[in-house]
Scaffold this motif. Structure first.
Motif, PDB file in Angstrom:
ATOM      1  N   LYS B  73     -21.611  83.194 185.009  1.00  0.00           N
ATOM      2  CA  LYS B  73     -20.821  82.616 183.901  1.00  0.00           C
ATOM      3  C   LYS B  73     -21.737  82.079 182.797  1.00  0.00           C
ATOM      4  CE  LYS B  73     -17.279  80.659 186.865  1.00  0.00           C
ATOM      5  NZ  LYS B  73     -16.645  79.405 187.291  1.00  0.00           N
ATOM      6  N   LEU B  74     -22.911  81.587 183.192  1.00  0.00           N
ATOM      7  CA  LEU B  74     -23.816  80.949 182.228  1.00  0.00           C
ATOM      8  C   LEU B  74     -24.690  81.955 181.497  1.00  0.00           C
ATOM      9  CD1 LEU B  74     -24.973  77.962 184.484  1.00  0.00           C
ATOM     10  CD2 LEU B  74     -23.450  77.810 182.508  1.00  0.00           C
ATOM     11  N   ALA B  75     -24.944  83.109 182.100  1.00  0.00           N
ATOM     12  CA  ALA B  75     -25.855  84.071 181.471  1.00  0.00           C
ATOM     13  C   ALA B  75     -25.218  84.605 180.184  1.00  0.00           C
ATOM     14  CB  ALA B  75     -26.136  85.220 182.427  1.00  0.00           C
ATOM     15  N   PRO B  76     -25.944  84.545 179.073  1.00  0.00           N
ATOM     16  CA  PRO B  76     -25.356  85.054 177.834  1.00  0.00           C
ATOM     17  C   PRO B  76     -25.153  86.557 177.918  1.00  0.00           C
ATOM     18  CG  PRO B  76     -27.661  84.463 177.518  1.00  0.00           C
ATOM     19  CD  PRO B  76     -27.316  84.069 178.909  1.00  0.00           C
ATOM     20  N   PRO B  77     -24.104  87.095 177.300  1.00  0.00           N
ATOM     21  CA  PRO B  77     -23.834  88.534 177.404  1.00  0.00           C
ATOM     22  C   PRO B  77     -24.982  89.392 176.868  1.00  0.00           C
ATOM     23  CG  PRO B  77     -22.171  87.426 176.035  1.00  0.00           C
ATOM     24  CD  PRO B  77     -23.090  86.382 176.515  1.00  0.00           C
ATOM     25  N   GLU B  78     -25.728  88.855 175.871  1.00  0.00           N
ATOM     26  CA  GLU B  78     -26.823  89.641 175.279  1.00  0.00           C
ATOM     27  C   GLU B  78     -27.944  89.911 176.281  1.00  0.00           C
ATOM     28  OE1 GLU B  78     -24.656  87.030 173.708  1.00  0.00           O
ATOM     29  OE2 GLU B  78     -26.601  86.026 173.541  1.00  0.00           O
ATOM     30  N   ILE B  79     -27.952  89.151 177.376  1.00  0.00           N
ATOM     31  CA  ILE B  79     -29.009  89.343 178.377  1.00  0.00           C
ATOM     32  C   ILE B  79     -28.936  90.748 178.957  1.00  0.00           C
ATOM     33  CG2 ILE B  79     -29.454  88.778 180.802  1.00  0.00           C
ATOM     34  CD1 ILE B  79     -30.997  87.003 179.189  1.00  0.00           C
ATOM     35  N   ALA B 119     -19.837  71.135 187.373  1.00  0.00           N
ATOM     36  CA  ALA B 119     -20.349  70.988 186.005  1.00  0.00           C
ATOM     37  C   ALA B 119     -21.792  70.492 186.019  1.00  0.00           C
ATOM     38  CB  ALA B 119     -19.474  70.048 185.194  1.00  0.00           C
ATOM     39  N   GLN B 120     -22.119  69.569 186.913  1.00  0.00           N
ATOM     40  CA  GLN B 120     -23.502  69.076 187.013  1.00  0.00           C
ATOM     41  C   GLN B 120     -24.409  70.209 187.486  1.00  0.00           C
ATOM     42  OE1 GLN B 120     -23.542  65.461 189.378  1.00  0.00           O
ATOM     43  NE2 GLN B 120     -22.037  64.489 188.039  1.00  0.00           N
ATOM     44  N   LEU B 121     -23.897  71.000 188.418  1.00  0.00           N
ATOM     45  CA  LEU B 121     -24.664  72.149 188.903  1.00  0.00           C
ATOM     46  C   LEU B 121     -24.903  73.136 187.762  1.00  0.00           C
ATOM     47  CD1 LEU B 121     -25.870  73.955 191.140  1.00  0.00           C
ATOM     48  CD2 LEU B 121     -23.543  74.595 191.758  1.00  0.00           C
ATOM     49  N   ALA B 122     -23.869  73.343 186.937  1.00  0.00           N
ATOM     50  CA  ALA B 122     -24.000  74.259 185.812  1.00  0.00           C
ATOM     51  C   ALA B 122     -25.055  73.765 184.827  1.00  0.00           C
ATOM     52  CB  ALA B 122     -22.652  74.427 185.097  1.00  0.00           C
ATOM     53  N   VAL B 123     -25.122  72.459 184.607  1.00  0.00           N
ATOM     54  CA  VAL B 123     -26.150  71.900 183.702  1.00  0.00           C
ATOM     55  C   VAL B 123     -27.532  72.225 184.262  1.00  0.00           C
ATOM     56  CG1 VAL B 123     -27.168  69.752 182.826  1.00  0.00           C
ATOM     57  CG2 VAL B 123     -24.692  70.061 182.777  1.00  0.00           C
ATOM     58  N   LEU B 124     -27.707  72.050 185.567  1.00  0.00           N
ATOM     59  CA  LEU B 124     -28.993  72.329 186.198  1.00  0.00           C
ATOM     60  C   LEU B 124     -29.348  73.813 186.080  1.00  0.00           C
ATOM     61  CD1 LEU B 124     -31.270  71.119 188.107  1.00  0.00           C
ATOM     62  CD2 LEU B 124     -29.940  72.064 189.972  1.00  0.00           C
ATOM     63  N   LEU B 125     -28.397  74.686 186.448  1.00  0.00           N
ATOM     64  CA  LEU B 125     -28.675  76.119 186.409  1.00  0.00           C
ATOM     65  C   LEU B 125     -28.879  76.595 184.974  1.00  0.00           C
ATOM     66  CD1 LEU B 125     -26.183  77.533 189.093  1.00  0.00           C
ATOM     67  CD2 LEU B 125     -28.640  77.159 189.310  1.00  0.00           C
ATOM     68  N   GLY B 126     -28.069  76.058 184.051  1.00  0.00           N
ATOM     69  CA  GLY B 126     -28.217  76.448 182.646  1.00  0.00           C
ATOM     70  C   GLY B 126     -29.609  76.120 182.133  1.00  0.00           C
ATOM     71  N   HIS B 127     -30.083  74.953 182.507  1.00  0.00           N
ATOM     72  CA  HIS B 127     -31.432  74.528 182.113  1.00  0.00           C
ATOM     73  C   HIS B 127     -32.479  75.485 182.679  1.00  0.00           C
ATOM     74  CE1 HIS B 127     -34.708  71.562 181.388  1.00  0.00           C
ATOM     75  NE2 HIS B 127     -35.186  72.088 182.501  1.00  0.00           N
ATOM     76  N   LEU B 190     -27.529  73.477 177.681  1.00  0.00           N
ATOM     77  CA  LEU B 190     -26.256  72.773 177.472  1.00  0.00           C
ATOM     78  C   LEU B 190     -25.301  73.618 176.621  1.00  0.00           C
ATOM     79  CD1 LEU B 190     -24.995  70.120 178.404  1.00  0.00           C
ATOM     80  CD2 LEU B 190     -25.573  69.146 176.179  1.00  0.00           C
ATOM     81  N   SER B 191     -25.872  74.395 175.707  1.00  0.00           N
ATOM     82  CA  SER B 191     -24.995  75.257 174.890  1.00  0.00           C
ATOM     83  C   SER B 191     -24.299  76.290 175.777  1.00  0.00           C
ATOM     84  CB  SER B 191     -25.803  75.937 173.780  1.00  0.00           C
ATOM     85  OG  SER B 191     -26.620  76.955 174.310  1.00  0.00           O
ATOM     86  N   ARG B 192     -24.992  76.765 176.782  1.00  0.00           N
ATOM     87  CA  ARG B 192     -24.397  77.756 177.690  1.00  0.00           C
ATOM     88  C   ARG B 192     -23.383  77.109 178.619  1.00  0.00           C
ATOM     89  NH1 ARG B 192     -30.020  80.957 178.506  1.00  0.00           N
ATOM     90  NH2 ARG B 192     -30.011  81.900 176.442  1.00  0.00           N
ATOM     91  N   VAL B 193     -23.661  75.890 179.008  1.00  0.00           N
ATOM     92  CA  VAL B 193     -22.718  75.137 179.852  1.00  0.00           C
ATOM     93  C   VAL B 193     -21.398  74.948 179.104  1.00  0.00           C
ATOM     94  CG1 VAL B 193     -22.306  72.802 180.778  1.00  0.00           C
ATOM     95  CG2 VAL B 193     -24.457  73.972 181.260  1.00  0.00           C
ATOM     96  N   ALA B 194     -21.516  74.531 177.851  1.00  0.00           N
ATOM     97  CA  ALA B 194     -20.309  74.317 177.037  1.00  0.00           C
ATOM     98  C   ALA B 194     -19.581  75.636 176.786  1.00  0.00           C
ATOM     99  CB  ALA B 194     -20.694  73.654 175.716  1.00  0.00           C
ATOM    100  N   ALA B 195     -20.357  76.697 176.497  1.00  0.00           N
ATOM    101  CA  ALA B 195     -19.744  78.004 176.227  1.00  0.00           C
ATOM    102  C   ALA B 195     -19.005  78.528 177.453  1.00  0.00           C
ATOM    103  CB  ALA B 195     -20.817  78.999 175.796  1.00  0.00           C
ATOM    104  N   ALA B 196     -19.468  78.156 178.638  1.00  0.00           N
ATOM    105  CA  ALA B 196     -18.816  78.609 179.869  1.00  0.00           C
ATOM    106  C   ALA B 196     -17.615  77.733 180.228  1.00  0.00           C
ATOM    107  CB  ALA B 196     -19.827  78.601 181.022  1.00  0.00           C
ATOM    108  N   GLY B 197     -17.335  76.723 179.424  1.00  0.00           N
ATOM    109  CA  GLY B 197     -16.138  75.906 179.625  1.00  0.00           C
ATOM    110  C   GLY B 197     -16.338  74.669 180.486  1.00  0.00           C
TER     111      GLY B 197
END
Lengths: 188, 381
Positions: B73-79, B119-127, B190-197
């Motif tokens: 969910k966090l990986a940007p589509p452009e990847i 959500a906390q996990l997503a912040v960690l993984l996004g980072h 954090l931008s990816r976390v927010a983009a993933a909802g």
């Protein structure tokens, strides 16, 4: 300067004699730092270092096999665990602390306890632990540890060897060292 | 040496040192992996293989599937398929997570056990994923190489380069990057976390866990932050983002699914902490596990083992209760009987000791510590 040169050279050479070295010294070995005596098997080498805190013995080199003997103050923790010994602890309890110390060691992979039995060392009730693990390079090793509490000290003898070939071949020599182990009376 | 030759030597040293650290992220169109970066990837794969064989990975398929789903969910589509992100869990009670250049992300059980929601996990993984997408490993390597070349006046030769790549790749990934790169990972992550909802307000809470850990451990800085900005500074970065770009933004936290998927890691972490003698942390983890799984005899057994050794008055009595609970939840479970037998043996309650020790040996005739029990039983006769 020339007349002082022999004295300077002599100082240098004598200073070199006090440094640590491997020595072939079979027979009884008295280790004052740990207040114990043990017998080194024929063909094995001991690391002689005036600052050593434990006895280190090998036959073919430390990565292949090694015997360590030493002691830890009861008030001090073992590496990788904050658990501490207490005077009067039963051997099973001390064995558990030692096993936990090794199980928590990040340098060992795939830790697997094979055996945990009571044992007598130097006439004292203790334990014998056997476990298998991989070292940092991925080499499969087996370890045997004897340990016991005496007063304010925990004494141990540990044998580590490459599981393939060396462990089975040299285990008997280690057991001989354990049987020879005794505390120096009136000290420690 | 002539002036011209000296100038040429200085220029050579400077040019050799000045490999650019300004690299576009892999999401950019005009992107191509570079030579040293490919070698970093190869080295990352070697380290991964060692980790996989080490016995230190925590194997839990549903948990790994869950973690990789969040990464997806966090990986940007452009990847696209430029970086194949995979998330693994390491059996380690310390609060840490790291990512290799090739997209392998490792999360310790310690940090999973502290977090409260997805959500906390997503912040960690996004980072962590941002370290990979923004090529922090090779940028750090080049930065160090530039400084080394300039200071030492030497050019790194091929043999040294391989060793340096390996050493630096692993160290930087696990021990952290510079303040600048960590801030970039915070911001991009954090931008990816927010983009993933997800709710971005969970970001600073992750660092509240870190801060508490530091206080408990009484360390100035955990190694996770050894070359990072300090915890307070990281919190400040997140708070600035929340008061600016993400002001008023909310999102999902997914607490319940997170607690369900990570409970195995929580129990594992409790045991790791116990073996490391960290009884307060072990007790916290075991109690949290039992809040989620009150009917699990393993949780009660583990809590009993922990309570035996906390050194807190009254806990050894509570340990007996926990062992009894474990035994009643699963009458075929041998270990609670062993612990009860041993506790009663030490107390001098011969009847109870004999009952439980015999029960233990009948349930586990091949017990590796059988001979202790046999000795105790002989002494009870």
């Amino acid at each position: 300067m020339r007349k002082f040169l022999p004295a300077v050279l002599a100082l240098f050479l004598f200073a070199g004699c006090a440094t640590a070295r491997w020595a072939h010294a079979p027979g009884e070995y008295r280790f004052e730092g740990g207040h114990f005596v043990l017998s080194i098997p024929e063909g094995w080498f001991v690391w002689q270092d005036p600052k050593a805190t434990r006895v280190v013995i090998t036959r073919d080199g430390l990565p292949l096999q090694q015997i360590l003997a030493g002691r830890v103050a009861v008030k001090d923790s073992l590496p990788n665990t904050k658990r501490k010994f207490e005077p009067g602890m039963l051997p099973q309890e001390t064995a558990e602390i030692v096993a936990d110390s090794f199980a928590s060691d990040k340098r060992l992979g795939n830790f697997h306890l094979l055996e945990n039995v009571p044992a007598t060392v130097a006439g004292q009730p203790g334990f014998r632990l056997t476990f298998r693990a991989k070292d940092e390079g991925g080499l499969r090793e087996k370890h045997v540890i004897y340990g016991f509490l005496s007063g304010e000290w925990f004494y141990f003898l540990r044998f580590t060897a490459a599981e393939r070939h060396y462990f089975d071949r040299d285990l008997a020599a280690f057991e001989q060292v354990v049987r020879s182990f005794r505390l120096i009376p009136g000290t420690g | 040496m002539t002036r011209a030759a000296a100038a040429l030597l200085v220029a050579s040293v400077l040019l050799a040192g000045c490999a650019t650290t300004a690299l576009p992220p892999v999401t950019e169109k005009e992107f191509a992996f570079e030579g040293d970066e490919q070698r970093l990837w190869t080295r990352s794969e070697e380290v991964q293989e060692s980790l996989a064989k080490s016995g230190w990975l925590f194997r839990d398929d549903p948990l790994e599937e869950y973690l990789n789903g969040i990464a997806g969910k966090l990986a940007p589509p452009e990847i696209g398929d430029r970086i194949p992100f995979r998330v693994f869990v390491i059996r380690d009670h310390r609060l840490n997570a790291f990512a290799f250049a090739n997209g392998a992300v490792y999360v310790h059980t310690g940090i999973l056990a502290r977090m409260e929601n997805e959500a906390q996990l997503a912040v960690l993984l996004g980072h962590e994923m941002s370290h990979a997408t923004h090529r922090h490993a090779v940028r750090s390597f080049r930065d160090m190489k530039n400084k080394s070349a300039f200071l030492a006046g030497a050019v790194v030769v091929a043999g040294d380069l391989g060793a340096l790549l390996g050493g630096l790749g692993a160290v930087a990934s696990a021990y952290g990057y510079s303040r600048e790169l960590e801030t970039e990972a915070d911001t991009v992550g954090l931008s990816r976390v927010a983009a993933a909802g997800y709710d971005p307000r969970e970001g600073p809470k992750l660092f509240a866990h870190m801060k508490k850990y530091l206080e408990e451990e009484k360390v100035r800085e955990p190694y996770f932050f050894s070359s990072h900005p300090r915890v307070a500074e990281r919190v400040a970065v997140y708070e600035e983002l929340l008061s600016g770009k993400y002001a008023g933004m909310t999102g999902t936290v997914n607490r319940e699914v997170f607690l369900e998927k990570t409970r195995g890691a929580l129990l594992e972490n409790a045991e790791l902490q116990m073996k490391a003698g960290r009884m307060a942390g072990a007790k916290r983890d075991a109690e949290r596990y039992l809040e989620r799984q009150p009917g699990d005899p393993r949780g009660h057994y583990l809590l009993g083992k922990i309570l035996e050794h906390t050194g807190v008055a009254g806990d050894p009595e509570k340990a007996v209760e926990e062992f009894r609970k474990a035994a009643s939840l699963d009458p075929s479970y041998p270990e609670p009987h062993r612990e009860l037998g041993f506790l009663f043996f030490k107390k001098g309650d011969r009847t109870a000791a004999k009952e439980h020790l015999e029960r233990y040996l009948s349930l586990d005739p091949e017990a590796p510590d059988r001979r202790y029990m046999e000795e105790y039983l002989r002494s009870l006769k």
